[in-house]
Design a protein around this motif. Structure first.
Motif, mmCIF file in Angstrom:
data_model
loop_
_atom_site.group_PDB
_atom_site.id
_atom_site.type_symbol
_atom_site.label_atom_id
_atom_site.label_comp_id
_atom_site.label_asym_id
_atom_site.label_seq_id
_atom_site.Cartn_x
_atom_site.Cartn_y
_atom_site.Cartn_z
ATOM 1 N N PHE A 1 38.593 17.851 -88.178
ATOM 2 C CA PHE A 1 38.125 16.482 -87.938
ATOM 3 C C PHE A 1 37.225 16.395 -86.713
ATOM 4 O O PHE A 1 36.297 15.608 -86.674
ATOM 5 C CB PHE A 1 39.310 15.524 -87.825
ATOM 6 C CG PHE A 1 40.121 15.502 -89.093
ATOM 7 C CD1 PHE A 1 39.631 14.910 -90.236
ATOM 8 C CD2 PHE A 1 41.357 16.108 -89.150
ATOM 9 C CE1 PHE A 1 40.347 14.904 -91.417
ATOM 10 C CE2 PHE A 1 42.087 16.114 -90.319
ATOM 11 C CZ PHE A 1 41.585 15.510 -91.456
ATOM 12 N N THR A 2 37.495 17.207 -85.699
ATOM 13 C CA THR A 2 36.623 17.245 -84.526
ATOM 14 C C THR A 2 35.649 18.405 -84.594
ATOM 15 O O THR A 2 34.687 18.440 -83.830
ATOM 16 C CB THR A 2 37.444 17.368 -83.227
ATOM 17 O OG1 THR A 2 38.200 18.586 -83.273
ATOM 18 C CG2 THR A 2 38.356 16.177 -83.043
ATOM 19 N N GLY A 3 35.903 19.365 -85.482
ATOM 20 C CA GLY A 3 35.010 20.503 -85.647
ATOM 21 C C GLY A 3 35.203 21.597 -84.623
ATOM 22 O O GLY A 3 34.320 22.416 -84.430
ATOM 23 N N VAL A 4 36.357 21.662 -83.975
ATOM 24 C CA VAL A 4 36.583 22.647 -82.918
ATOM 25 C C VAL A 4 37.517 23.756 -83.407
ATOM 26 O O VAL A 4 38.584 23.491 -83.954
ATOM 27 C CB VAL A 4 37.174 21.985 -81.656
ATOM 28 C CG1 VAL A 4 37.474 23.024 -80.588
ATOM 29 C CG2 VAL A 4 36.222 20.937 -81.118
ATOM 30 N N ILE A 5 37.073 24.988 -83.212
ATOM 31 C CA ILE A 5 37.880 26.176 -83.505
ATOM 32 C C ILE A 5 38.033 26.932 -82.194
ATOM 33 O O ILE A 5 37.033 27.224 -81.525
ATOM 34 C CB ILE A 5 37.189 27.084 -84.535
ATOM 35 C CG1 ILE A 5 36.962 26.343 -85.846
ATOM 36 C CG2 ILE A 5 37.992 28.365 -84.754
ATOM 37 C CD1 ILE A 5 36.060 27.076 -86.820
ATOM 38 N N THR A 6 39.260 27.261 -81.827
ATOM 39 C CA THR A 6 39.536 28.006 -80.600
ATOM 40 C C THR A 6 40.316 29.257 -80.968
ATOM 41 O O THR A 6 41.284 29.176 -81.719
ATOM 42 C CB THR A 6 40.352 27.155 -79.614
ATOM 43 O OG1 THR A 6 39.678 25.925 -79.398
ATOM 44 C CG2 THR A 6 40.518 27.860 -78.290
ATOM 45 N N THR A 7 39.888 30.391 -80.427
ATOM 46 C CA THR A 7 40.588 31.644 -80.695
ATOM 47 C C THR A 7 41.122 32.222 -79.394
ATOM 48 O O THR A 7 40.694 31.850 -78.306
ATOM 49 C CB THR A 7 39.650 32.677 -81.348
ATOM 50 O OG1 THR A 7 38.686 33.090 -80.390
ATOM 51 C CG2 THR A 7 38.975 32.122 -82.577
ATOM 52 N N GLY A 8 42.016 33.168 -79.548
ATOM 53 C CA GLY A 8 42.505 33.923 -78.410
ATOM 54 C C GLY A 8 41.667 35.184 -78.254
ATOM 55 O O GLY A 8 40.699 35.401 -78.992
ATOM 56 N N PHE A 9 42.025 36.028 -77.303
ATOM 57 C CA PHE A 9 41.299 37.274 -77.105
ATOM 58 C C PHE A 9 41.634 38.247 -78.223
ATOM 59 O O PHE A 9 42.796 38.420 -78.591
ATOM 60 C CB PHE A 9 41.640 37.899 -75.748
ATOM 61 C CG PHE A 9 40.931 37.249 -74.602
ATOM 62 C CD1 PHE A 9 39.605 37.553 -74.341
ATOM 63 C CD2 PHE A 9 41.578 36.334 -73.797
ATOM 64 C CE1 PHE A 9 38.938 36.952 -73.284
ATOM 65 C CE2 PHE A 9 40.920 35.731 -72.744
ATOM 66 C CZ PHE A 9 39.593 36.040 -72.489
ATOM 67 N N GLY A 10 40.604 38.867 -78.755
ATOM 68 C CA GLY A 10 40.769 39.862 -79.797
ATOM 69 C C GLY A 10 39.653 40.884 -79.704
ATOM 70 O O GLY A 10 38.593 40.620 -79.134
ATOM 71 N N THR A 11 39.882 42.051 -80.283
ATOM 72 C CA THR A 11 38.915 43.134 -80.233
ATOM 73 C C THR A 11 38.295 43.319 -81.609
ATOM 74 O O THR A 11 39.018 43.510 -82.590
ATOM 75 C CB THR A 11 39.603 44.439 -79.799
ATOM 76 O OG1 THR A 11 40.300 44.187 -78.581
ATOM 77 C CG2 THR A 11 38.604 45.550 -79.586
ATOM 78 N N PRO A 12 36.965 43.280 -81.708
ATOM 79 C CA PRO A 12 36.331 43.503 -83.009
ATOM 80 C C PRO A 12 36.486 44.965 -83.441
ATOM 81 O O PRO A 12 36.659 45.844 -82.594
ATOM 82 C CB PRO A 12 34.868 43.146 -82.764
ATOM 83 C CG PRO A 12 34.666 43.218 -81.314
ATOM 84 C CD PRO A 12 35.993 42.973 -80.676
ATOM 85 N N PRO A 13 36.424 45.211 -84.735
ATOM 86 C CA PRO A 13 36.535 46.599 -85.209
ATOM 87 C C PRO A 13 35.420 47.471 -84.618
ATOM 88 O O PRO A 13 34.262 47.062 -84.549
ATOM 89 C CB PRO A 13 36.360 46.477 -86.731
ATOM 90 C CG PRO A 13 36.589 45.039 -87.050
ATOM 91 C CD PRO A 13 36.283 44.259 -85.817
ATOM 92 N N GLY A 14 35.788 48.638 -84.142
ATOM 93 C CA GLY A 14 34.813 49.569 -83.582
ATOM 94 C C GLY A 14 34.432 49.289 -82.147
ATOM 95 O O GLY A 14 33.467 49.851 -81.642
ATOM 96 N N SER A 15 35.171 48.433 -81.467
ATOM 97 C CA SER A 15 34.860 48.112 -80.080
ATOM 98 C C SER A 15 36.141 48.175 -79.256
ATOM 99 O O SER A 15 37.239 48.111 -79.793
ATOM 100 C CB SER A 15 34.262 46.709 -79.991
ATOM 101 O OG SER A 15 34.051 46.349 -78.646
ATOM 102 N N ASN A 16 35.985 48.336 -77.961
ATOM 103 C CA ASN A 16 37.157 48.309 -77.085
ATOM 104 C C ASN A 16 37.108 47.122 -76.134
ATOM 105 O O ASN A 16 37.869 47.044 -75.197
ATOM 106 C CB ASN A 16 37.268 49.622 -76.309
ATOM 107 C CG ASN A 16 36.040 49.888 -75.456
ATOM 108 O OD1 ASN A 16 35.090 49.120 -75.464
ATOM 109 N ND2 ASN A 16 36.065 50.986 -74.716
ATOM 110 N N ARG A 17 36.186 46.189 -76.371
ATOM 111 C CA ARG A 17 36.031 45.012 -75.516
ATOM 112 C C ARG A 17 36.650 43.798 -76.201
ATOM 113 O O ARG A 17 36.393 43.541 -77.373
ATOM 114 C CB ARG A 17 34.552 44.781 -75.262
ATOM 115 C CG ARG A 17 34.269 43.699 -74.285
ATOM 116 C CD ARG A 17 32.789 43.583 -74.068
ATOM 117 N NE ARG A 17 32.552 43.656 -72.633
ATOM 118 C CZ ARG A 17 31.375 43.666 -72.094
ATOM 119 N NH1 ARG A 17 30.301 43.672 -72.842
ATOM 120 N NH2 ARG A 17 31.239 43.687 -70.796
#
Length: 133
Positions: free
Chosen positions: A62-78
């Motif tokens: 309804f407000t259009g907001v998505i919030t995520t936590g910290f995560g690591t993409p595949p193939g990365s260590n950041r």
């Protein structure tokens, strides 16, 4: 005698509770502003799809907001964290606001732009697939 009084008290309490429940409406009230969603569904779905490797903390269509936590993409260590806001029902790049952070602070502008482009490309794919139906 006290057992009988206790029984009748409990019976009366159950009847009163039943009467209160029966008085209520069978439909739940619609919250104000929930009648229409003012975000583009393709940008919304594409944002969730592209950022699916990040743990979802909250998503409010309804407000259009998505919030995520910290995560690591595949193939990365950041580790990254994202906040997305879809501000308009039009499928336009200006309707997408993205903020990406690492544990050390903001990321490079090129990386952010690449993620925005990936979300926009996925939104176009979803819209084309929807039109084909």
């Amino acid at each position: 005698m006290t057992v009988m009084i206790s029984f009748w008290r409990k019976a009366f309490a159950i009847l009163a509770l039943g009467a209160l429940v029966a008085c209520g409406s069978s439909t739940t009230p619609t919250p104000r502003g929930a009648e229409n969603v003012a975000v583009n569904r393709y940008l919304w779905a594409a944002s969730l799809d592209v950022l699916s490797f990040l743990p979802l903390e909250s998503a409010d269509p309804f407000t259009g907001v998505i919030t995520t936590g910290f995560g690591t993409p595949p193939g990365s260590n950041r580790a990254y964290r994202a906040t997305v806001q879809v501000t308009d029902p039009a499928m336009d790049a200006r309707a997408l606001n993205l903020s990406l952070l690492t544990r050390n602070g903001p990321i490079a502008l090129e990386t952010q732009r690449a993620v925005e482009d990936a979300i926009l490309a996925r939104a176009r794919q979803l819209r084309i697939a929807d039109a084909a139906l």
